[in-house]
Write an enzyme that holds these catalytic residues in place. Structure first.
Site, short mmCIF file in Angstrom:
data_model
loop_
_atom_site.label_atom_id
_atom_site.label_comp_id
_atom_site.label_asym_id
_atom_site.label_seq_id
_atom_site.Cartn_x
_atom_site.Cartn_y
_atom_site.Cartn_z
N LYS A 13 0.84 -1.20 0.00
CA LYS A 13 0.00 0.00 0.00
C LYS A 13 0.87 1.25 0.00
O LYS A 13 2.06 1.22 0.39
CB LYS A 13 -0.95 0.03 1.20
CG LYS A 13 -0.28 -0.01 2.58
CD LYS A 13 0.17 1.33 3.12
CE LYS A 13 0.80 1.23 4.50
NZ LYS A 13 1.57 2.42 4.89
N ASP A 138 -2.54 -1.41 10.63
CA ASP A 138 -2.75 -1.37 9.18
C ASP A 138 -3.46 -2.60 8.65
O ASP A 138 -3.97 -2.58 7.51
CB ASP A 138 -1.39 -1.26 8.45
CG ASP A 138 -0.75 0.10 8.58
OD1 ASP A 138 -1.40 1.02 9.14
OD2 ASP A 138 0.40 0.25 8.15
#
Length: 282
Positions: A13, A138
């Protein structure tokens, strides 16, 4: 009968921006960010076993078994699902460790998604997300499957729609310890929280970037070079990776050619949906 193995991607990401808006009494920092998936991914191979053992096929340099999020994810799911099935895990690392690209968190999420399907657990997506938060702030994002506006400590997710983007991704060969960066006394911790109804691809900044660039010359150099091609180039997460967003692949590749030989770089593309997000819940 031989054991059955399956291979799955664990995409990285980017933080399009990262604002630190405060710090809780328990030490966790409150953040606002937009996370997007990109087409750089680790590859995980899961070999199912019926003896209940959860193991990894080989060691990962610098990652002990106790710190290995893939093992922790599998054990957490095994306990929550009350299954007697096991698995042997193998990770082919392509996402740099300590690069601010969420590699370890993504690996853990892929294990949860894949084993949820392969072990045929009866857990809901909400229950799986609750497990994910135990593994790291996350991890729930990767279960969500799409670009998201992230707040809280990472557990509050609001899906957002973004156009495809070409990325020039520089990956300086340094490992940045996230906890150390967040402990820095002069880190900005009071960026005003905002209600973002719409934002451009160049919105905001990364509040961790000045601290990391001051400590790691390779990161500062990558920022300087990519900003010659696009002034809004910035660091992802807690570093060390640096990226610039471009309208086409040719512009991104031209920016990558500016990097010094000692700094690896690659052309990347944003991914609209995690490849396992739908499959895991069929």
């Amino acid at each position: 009968m031989s054991a059955v193995s399956y291979s799955f991607p664990a995409p990285a990401k980017l933080n399009l921006f990262l604002h630190v808006t405060g710090q809780r009494a328990d030490g966790y920092h409150c953040l606002e960010s937009v996370f997007v998936l990109i087409d750089l991914a680790d590859i995980l191979t899961l070999t199912l076993r019926n003896d209940g053992v959860i193991a990894r096929e080989k060691d990962i340099p610098g990652v002990s078994e106790d710190a290995d999020l893939t093992l922790r994810a599998a054990r957490l799911l095994q306990e929550a699902a009350r299954t007697t099935q096991g698995v042997t895990l193998k990770v082919e690392k392509r996402v740099p460790q300590g690069g601010g690209l969420g590699g370890g968190s993504s690996d853990a999420a892929t294990v949860l998604l894949a084993l949820h399907r392969l072990w045929e657990t009866r857990l809901s997506r909400r229950e799986l997300s609750a497990l994910a938060l135990h593994l790291g702030a996350d991890v729930p994002f990767f279960l969500g499957g799409t670009a998201a506006l992230v707040s809280g400590i990472g557990e509050v997710l609001r899906p957002v729609s973004l156009p495809p983007m070409w990325i020039a991704l520089a990956m300086p060969p340094v490992t940045v310890p996230t906890k150390e960066i967040f402990r820095t006394p002069h880190l900005t911790r009071n960026t005003a929280s905002e209600t973002i109804a719409a934002f451009t691809k160049n919105h905001g900044r990364n509040d961790l970037e000045p601290v990391v660039a001051e400590r790691y010359r390779d990161v500062a150099t990558a920022l300087t070079i990519l900003r010659q091609a696009t002034p809004t180039a910035r660091m992802s997460g807690s570093g060390a990776s640096v990226f610039g967003i471009f309208d086409d692949a040719e512009e991104a590749e031209a920016a990558l050619r500016r990097l010094p030989p000692e700094t690896p770089g690659r052309l990347a593309r944003t991914v609209s949906r995690h490849p396992l997000a739908t499959w895991a819940f069929r």
